[in-house]
Design a protein around this motif. Structure first.
Motif, PDB file in Angstrom:
ATOM      1  N   ARG A  63      19.124  -4.282 -10.077  1.00  0.00           N
ATOM      2  CA  ARG A  63      17.857  -5.021 -10.234  1.00  0.00           C
ATOM      3  C   ARG A  63      17.413  -5.617  -8.914  1.00  0.00           C
ATOM      4  N   THR A  64      18.360  -6.109  -8.122  1.00  0.00           N
ATOM      5  CA  THR A  64      18.019  -6.689  -6.825  1.00  0.00           C
ATOM      6  C   THR A  64      17.476  -5.615  -5.891  1.00  0.00           C
ATOM      7  N   VAL A  65      18.119  -4.462  -5.871  1.00  0.00           N
ATOM      8  CA  VAL A  65      17.648  -3.356  -5.037  1.00  0.00           C
ATOM      9  C   VAL A  65      16.266  -2.921  -5.496  1.00  0.00           C
ATOM     10  N   GLY A  66      16.049  -2.854  -6.790  1.00  0.00           N
ATOM     11  CA  GLY A  66      14.738  -2.486  -7.321  1.00  0.00           C
ATOM     12  C   GLY A  66      13.670  -3.498  -6.944  1.00  0.00           C
ATOM     13  N   ALA A  67      14.009  -4.770  -7.030  1.00  0.00           N
ATOM     14  CA  ALA A  67      13.042  -5.811  -6.687  1.00  0.00           C
ATOM     15  C   ALA A  67      12.693  -5.770  -5.203  1.00  0.00           C
ATOM     16  N   VAL A  68      13.683  -5.540  -4.364  1.00  0.00           N
ATOM     17  CA  VAL A  68      13.436  -5.452  -2.924  1.00  0.00           C
ATOM     18  C   VAL A  68      12.582  -4.226  -2.607  1.00  0.00           C
ATOM     19  N   THR A  69      12.852  -3.129  -3.277  1.00  0.00           N
ATOM     20  CA  THR A  69      12.078  -1.901  -3.058  1.00  0.00           C
ATOM     21  C   THR A  69      10.628  -2.081  -3.476  1.00  0.00           C
ATOM     22  N   VAL A  70      10.418  -2.678  -4.634  1.00  0.00           N
ATOM     23  CA  VAL A  70       9.053  -2.925  -5.113  1.00  0.00           C
ATOM     24  C   VAL A  70       8.325  -3.874  -4.173  1.00  0.00           C
ATOM     25  N   ASP A  71       9.001  -4.898  -3.694  1.00  0.00           N
ATOM     26  CA  ASP A  71       8.388  -5.854  -2.777  1.00  0.00           C
ATOM     27  C   ASP A  71       8.022  -5.174  -1.459  1.00  0.00           C
ATOM     28  N   ALA A  72       8.906  -4.324  -0.953  1.00  0.00           N
ATOM     29  CA  ALA A  72       8.623  -3.618   0.297  1.00  0.00           C
ATOM     30  C   ALA A  72       7.448  -2.663   0.136  1.00  0.00           C
ATOM     31  N   CYS A  73       7.383  -1.974  -0.985  1.00  0.00           N
ATOM     32  CA  CYS A  73       6.263  -1.052  -1.240  1.00  0.00           C
ATOM     33  C   CYS A  73       4.944  -1.817  -1.370  1.00  0.00           C
ATOM     34  N   ALA A  74       4.972  -2.952  -2.052  1.00  0.00           N
ATOM     35  CA  ALA A  74       3.762  -3.764  -2.206  1.00  0.00           C
ATOM     36  C   ALA A  74       3.285  -4.286  -0.854  1.00  0.00           C
ATOM     37  N   THR A  75       4.223  -4.703  -0.012  1.00  0.00           N
ATOM     38  CA  THR A  75       3.868  -5.177   1.319  1.00  0.00           C
ATOM     39  C   THR A  75       3.257  -4.048   2.145  1.00  0.00           C
ATOM     40  N   LEU A  76       3.820  -2.866   2.041  1.00  0.00           N
ATOM     41  CA  LEU A  76       3.291  -1.705   2.767  1.00  0.00           C
ATOM     42  C   LEU A  76       1.869  -1.358   2.303  1.00  0.00           C
ATOM     43  N   VAL A  77       1.662  -1.349   1.002  1.00  0.00           N
ATOM     44  CA  VAL A  77       0.329  -1.025   0.465  1.00  0.00           C
ATOM     45  C   VAL A  77      -0.686  -2.079   0.888  1.00  0.00           C
ATOM     46  N   ARG A  78      -0.298  -3.361   0.836  1.00  0.00           N
ATOM     47  CA  ARG A  78      -1.210  -4.426   1.285  1.00  0.00           C
ATOM     48  C   ARG A  78      -1.549  -4.282   2.756  1.00  0.00           C
ATOM     49  N   GLY A  79      -0.563  -3.949   3.575  1.00  0.00           N
ATOM     50  CA  GLY A  79      -0.803  -3.787   5.008  1.00  0.00           C
ATOM     51  C   GLY A  79      -1.721  -2.618   5.317  1.00  0.00           C
ATOM     52  N   VAL A  80      -1.481  -1.489   4.665  1.00  0.00           N
ATOM     53  CA  VAL A  80      -2.332  -0.316   4.882  1.00  0.00           C
ATOM     54  C   VAL A  80      -3.756  -0.608   4.428  1.00  0.00           C
ATOM     55  N   ALA A  81      -3.903  -1.273   3.295  1.00  0.00           N
ATOM     56  CA  ALA A  81      -5.242  -1.606   2.799  1.00  0.00           C
ATOM     57  C   ALA A  81      -5.951  -2.568   3.750  1.00  0.00           C
ATOM     58  N   PHE A  82      -5.216  -3.554   4.258  1.00  0.00           N
ATOM     59  CA  PHE A  82      -5.797  -4.516   5.188  1.00  0.00           C
ATOM     60  C   PHE A  82      -6.328  -3.813   6.439  1.00  0.00           C
ATOM     61  N   TRP A  83      -5.503  -2.959   7.029  1.00  0.00           N
ATOM     62  CA  TRP A  83      -5.906  -2.292   8.260  1.00  0.00           C
ATOM     63  C   TRP A  83      -6.947  -1.213   8.016  1.00  0.00           C
ATOM     64  N   ALA A  84      -6.984  -0.622   6.830  1.00  0.00           N
ATOM     65  CA  ALA A  84      -8.008   0.382   6.521  1.00  0.00           C
ATOM     66  C   ALA A  84      -9.380  -0.261   6.346  1.00  0.00           C
ATOM     67  N   THR A  85      -9.404  -1.522   5.980  1.00  0.00           N
ATOM     68  CA  THR A  85     -10.667  -2.232   5.796  1.00  0.00           C
ATOM     69  C   THR A  85     -11.424  -2.377   7.113  1.00  0.00           C
ATOM     70  N   ILE A  86     -10.719  -2.360   8.214  1.00  0.00           N
ATOM     71  CA  ILE A  86     -11.355  -2.586   9.514  1.00  0.00           C
ATOM     72  C   ILE A  86     -12.206  -1.384   9.961  1.00  0.00           C
ATOM     73  N   PRO A  87     -11.691  -0.148   9.974  1.00  0.00           N
ATOM     74  CA  PRO A  87     -12.529   0.958  10.471  1.00  0.00           C
ATOM     75  C   PRO A  87     -13.493   1.544   9.439  1.00  0.00           C
ATOM     76  N   LEU A  88     -13.314   1.256   8.168  1.00  0.00           N
ATOM     77  CA  LEU A  88     -14.182   1.859   7.154  1.00  0.00           C
ATOM     78  C   LEU A  88     -15.663   1.510   7.320  1.00  0.00           C
ATOM     79  N   PRO A  89     -16.040   0.285   7.643  1.00  0.00           N
ATOM     80  CA  PRO A  89     -17.472   0.013   7.850  1.00  0.00           C
ATOM     81  C   PRO A  89     -18.078   0.823   8.998  1.00  0.00           C
ATOM     82  N   VAL A  90     -17.292   1.087  10.034  1.00  0.00           N
ATOM     83  CA  VAL A  90     -17.783   1.916  11.142  1.00  0.00           C
ATOM     84  C   VAL A  90     -18.026   3.338  10.649  1.00  0.00           C
TER      85      VAL A  90
END
Length: 71
Positions: free
Chosen positions: A5-32
């Motif tokens: 369960r701990t490994v699963g929770a860490v994996t889910v947290d890491a994936c969520a952080t990655l998705v948030r980061g990619v979405a954040f940085w994708a927001t910058i060039p999309l208006p251009v």
């Protein structure tokens, strides 16, 4: 079982952080990219694509809003 369960929770947290980061940085060039479709006239030939880009920008802004980039 607790370790799994701990490994699963860490994996889910890491994936969520990655998705948030990619979405954040994708927001910058999309208006251009959206502005360039308007300037080049691509919007006239494929308006659905431009609407999809705008929707993607909104989704990325919502998903990436809680990302805090490390300096």
């Amino acid at each position: 079982m607790s370790t799994l369960r701990t490994v699963g929770a860490v994996t889910v947290d890491a994936c969520a952080t990655l998705v948030r980061g990619v979405a954040f940085w994708a927001t910058i060039p999309l208006p251009v990219l959206i502005a360039s479709t308007l300037v080049t006239g691509f919007v006239a030939s494929s308006p659905r694509s431009v609407v999809a880009l705008v929707a993607l920008n909104v989704v990325c802004a919502v998903v990436g809003r809680n990302h805090s980039p490390a300096l």
